[in-house]
Design an enzyme around this catalytic site. Structure first.
Site, PDB file in Angstrom:
ATOM      1  CG  ASP A 124      15.162  45.978 -10.832  1.00 18.05           C
ATOM      2  OD1 ASP A 124      13.968  45.618 -10.933  1.00 18.05           O
ATOM      3  OD2 ASP A 124      16.023  45.305 -10.237  1.00 18.05           O
ATOM      4  CE1 TYR A 171      19.790  42.258 -17.091  1.00 16.90           C
ATOM      5  CE2 TYR A 171      19.715  39.858 -17.104  1.00 16.90           C
ATOM      6  CZ  TYR A 171      19.075  41.081 -17.015  1.00 16.90           C
ATOM      7  OH  TYR A 171      17.718  41.121 -16.857  1.00 16.90           O
TER       8      TYR A 171
END
Length: 270
Positions: free
Chosen positions: A60, A118
């Site tokens: 994003d 992540y």
């Protein structure tokens, strides 16, 4: 057939690192800056033909990557140095190619991936940072990383992550398999490290937002397990900011033999 049609098509994989601060996400969009658009432009200049890439995970706006993987096809024949040094010379300073590898036709950056990892970095001090301010999320209340670590373990395994899924998520199912989640403190920094087969939209940031509530003492350690069981996004905490999030690694079957550079970011060991 023409000479161009007879040229063999090569499939190539690249490892990509980028600072997402100044981009509206990975995916190419009209009239806004995207990492994909900059990379495809640089690759097209080196290949001397239009290049389109497929990525392992579309990050994003504001999210960073140290371990993004892409693949593309081309009839152009170039040395590895052209796909690395040459492409980097045509990229802005906040995007870089880390490695290159010829891959077979059945390799796909997204669909061949078996797991993504992540890391979320929290700068946990009363006053905000000036250096690396766009690469960390500032949280001024003291966080108990050990408390966060214990609470996070309830998320391991295959679960319905509706409570940590963005309302606009387009995934067909909220079920994901979390392989590990670890919360550690490094001085002023708290790092949340999470690996799963895949992630629903905003899953990591929503998990981190709720873990910070636990770490700050606003919620009990049992709250994370309760949220998971509730399957209700409205009960969880606000989504953590994008600035602290990094896609650090993507796993693939060993037969593809892709390079495995240090994940980072910065000082963080693998």
């Amino acid at each position: 057939m023409s000479e161009v049609e007879l040229k063999p098509v090569h499939r190539i994989a690249l490892g990509i690192e980028y600072d997402g601060s100044k981009y509206y996400g990975w995916q190419r969009q009209n009239e806004v800056r995207s990492v994909q658009e900059k990379l495809e432009k640089a690759l097209s200049q080196v290949a001397n033909q239009p290049i389109a890439v497929c990525c392992a995970g579309r990050t994003d706006a504001g999210v960073h990557g140290t371990g993004q993987v892409v693949h593309f096809e081309t009839t152009s024949v170039r040395k590895d140095a052209a796909w690395t040094l040459g492409v980097n010379a045509n990229l802005p300073g906040d995007i870089a190619v880390r490695w290159v590898k010829d891959v077979p036709d059945d390799f796909h950056a997204r669909f061949s991936a078996t797991a993504r990892r992540y890391r979320y970095i929290i700068y946990n001090q009363r006053l905000r940072p000036a250096v690396l301010g766009q690469g960390v999320t500032h949280f001024y209340e003291p966080l108990d990383a050990e408390r966060m670590q214990r609470a996070a373990q309830s998320l391991i395994g295959e679960n319905d992550f509706t409570s940590f899924r963005a309302v606009q998520c387009q995934s067909r199912t909220p079920w994901r398999n979390v392989m590990h989640i670890n919360v550690s403190r490094y001085g002023a920094y708290v790092v949340v490290d999470i690996k799963a087969n895949a992630f629903v939209h905003h899953m990591v940031r929503n998990i981190v937002g709720s873990l910070m509530e636990v770490g700050a003492g606003h919620q009990p350690e049992s709250w994370i397990a309760e949220l998971l069981a509730a399957k209700d996004r409205t009960l969880a905490a606000a989504t953590a900011k994008a600035e602290g999030l990094y896609l650090v690694s993507v796993d693939y079957p060993e037969r593809f033999d892709l390079p495995k550079p240090p994940m980072g970011p910065l000082f963080l060991a693998d």
